[in-house]
Enzyme design. Structure first.
Site, short mmCIF file in Angstrom:
data_model
loop_
_atom_site.label_atom_id
_atom_site.label_comp_id
_atom_site.label_asym_id
_atom_site.label_seq_id
_atom_site.Cartn_x
_atom_site.Cartn_y
_atom_site.Cartn_z
N HIS A 102 -90.76 42.15 23.49
CA HIS A 102 -90.74 41.08 24.28
C HIS A 102 -92.15 41.43 24.43
CE1 HIS A 102 -90.40 38.24 27.41
NE2 HIS A 102 -89.38 38.16 26.79
N GLU B 299 -81.54 38.97 24.04
CA GLU B 299 -81.07 37.99 22.90
C GLU B 299 -80.08 38.68 21.90
OE1 GLU B 299 -83.14 36.60 19.33
OE2 GLU B 299 -84.49 35.75 20.72
#
Length: 389
Positions: A275, A328
């Site tokens: 991320h 996700e």
């Protein structure tokens, strides 16, 4: 000599590519503290809100600045439920929009549908209306987007849209419109926790896009259409379905090590890991892992084992870098378990993020200063003579 001719122009400051880490405004809506693995909506932990409050309560928080009491919560839920129904001219246009975007999917169709909805509802530039009118416009569009998305999906599948039900909460109604069946409470609760966890997440590209457009004074639908366009880019919105595709490609536990090592050594990205902000475990992933484990089953067990081995391999091959699962990874698992089709994973994220985008639009509209940064020219030095034709 005029002051204009004697004025000196200071060189613009150097900034990181992509404005990474640059503070561009003040906000009271929330923040992401990546070093701590923490993010919040206003003064509350977003994860704690996802675990304890309804989607409508968090929507109220983002629009009104505080959590509602029981009476306010019930009134707000009833009011927003009544806004789910589409104007006839918008509803009648959806089959054509779905046909035109048959290969692109519901998110692409939403851009057109949002523009039409704003025009049909008579949205005016946020610059020309007061804060109450802006909030009414934002409420209307946030309530209508789940209806637009599910209708576009079903039409694309050759099915008739399912009209919204005013008696169901936001998440349960969303699943009902998508499948035509009232969802099991556990599935509705799981999807609601996911929706709450994705309402807002700092100054990401789509949120910044919405605020830039709002700073021009454009109407709410225009701002949100731009945000959807930014979200559609694979470097921003991504797709939880891609993380599931990774699980499908690995297929069995004994293939994990070889499959992952081959791709890491080739410099490929492992979908669902890493991320740009978090340097610890993504708190959304941690929460959604717990939600997935509450269902249990082979898919969940496999996902947990993939996560364990991937993190170990990444730590070995990329020492010093903190690479963990992002939202996700387990979002895809949870939505798969709850019966959502994979092509609706990112649109479902969009349905929740509408609230965060809209709250940012409302905040930005209070500041009349247009966002107008500068660029550094690096082309051929001008002026040069214009060559003869």
């Amino acid at each position: 000599m005029s002051a204009a001719n004697t004025r000196t122009h200071a060189a613009p400051p150097d900034v990181p590519r992509g404005l990474a880490g640059v503070i561009v405004t003040d906000t009271a809506l929330g923040d992401v503290r990546g070093q701590e693995g923490f993010y919040h909506y206003r003064e509350y932990s977003a994860v704690e809100l996802a675990e304890s409050r309804t989607f409508e309560d968090v929507w109220y928080l983002m629009f009104h600045g505080g959590l509602p009491d029981r009476a306010e919560s019930a009134a707000f839920a009833a009011r927003t439920a009544g806004l789910r129904h589409l104007p006839p001219d918008v509803r009648d246009a959806l089959p054509a929009i779905a046909r035109a975007g048959a290969t692109a999917g519901p998110l692409a169709g939403l851009r057109t549908a949002l523009s039409l909805f704003g025009a049909s509802a008579g949205f005016r530039p946020v610059y020309d209306i007061d804060s109450d009118r802006r909030r009414e416009d934002a409420l209307a569009v946030c309530a209508a987007v789940p209806t637009l998305l599910t209708s576009l999906y079903r039409l694309g599948q050759g099915l008739e849209p399912v009209a919204p039900r005013d008696d169901l909460p936001f998440a349960a109604n969303y699943l009902y419109m998508l499948t035509g069946e009232e969802p099991e409470p556990a599935r509705a609760a799981a999807v609601e926790r996911y929706l709450v966890s994705t309402v807002d997440h700092g100054f990401n590209a789509s949120t910044f896009t919405a605020r830039v457009i709002a700073s021009t004074g454009a109407d709410t639908a225009a701002c949100l259409t731009g945000a959807v366009g930014a979200l559609s880019g694979p470097l921003h919105g991504g797709a939880p379905s891609r993380a599931l595709d990774t699980l499908d490609a690995i297929a069995t536990p004994e293939r994990i090590d070889g499959w992952i090592r081959e791709r890491v050594l080739a410099g490929e990205r492992i979908m669902g890991f890493g991320h740009p902000v978090y340097r610890t475990e993504d708190p959304r992933s941690r929460m959604l892992r717990s939600v997935a484990q509450s269902f249990g089953g082979p898919l969940v067990d496999f996902a947990v084992e993939v996560e364990r081995q991937v993190e170990a391999i990444l730590a070995e091959l990329k020492p010093g870098r903190e690479l963990h699962t992002n939202v996700e990874f387990y979002a895809g698992v949870v939505m798969e378990l709850c019966g959502l089709p994979r092509e609706m994973f990112t649109p479902t994220f969009c349905a929740a993020r509408m609230v965060g985008w809209s709250a940012n639009i409302l905040e930005q509209a209070e500041d009349s200063k247009i966002i107008r940064p500068a660029a550094r020219y690096v082309g051929t030095p001008p002026p040069r003579p214009v060559p003869a034709p």
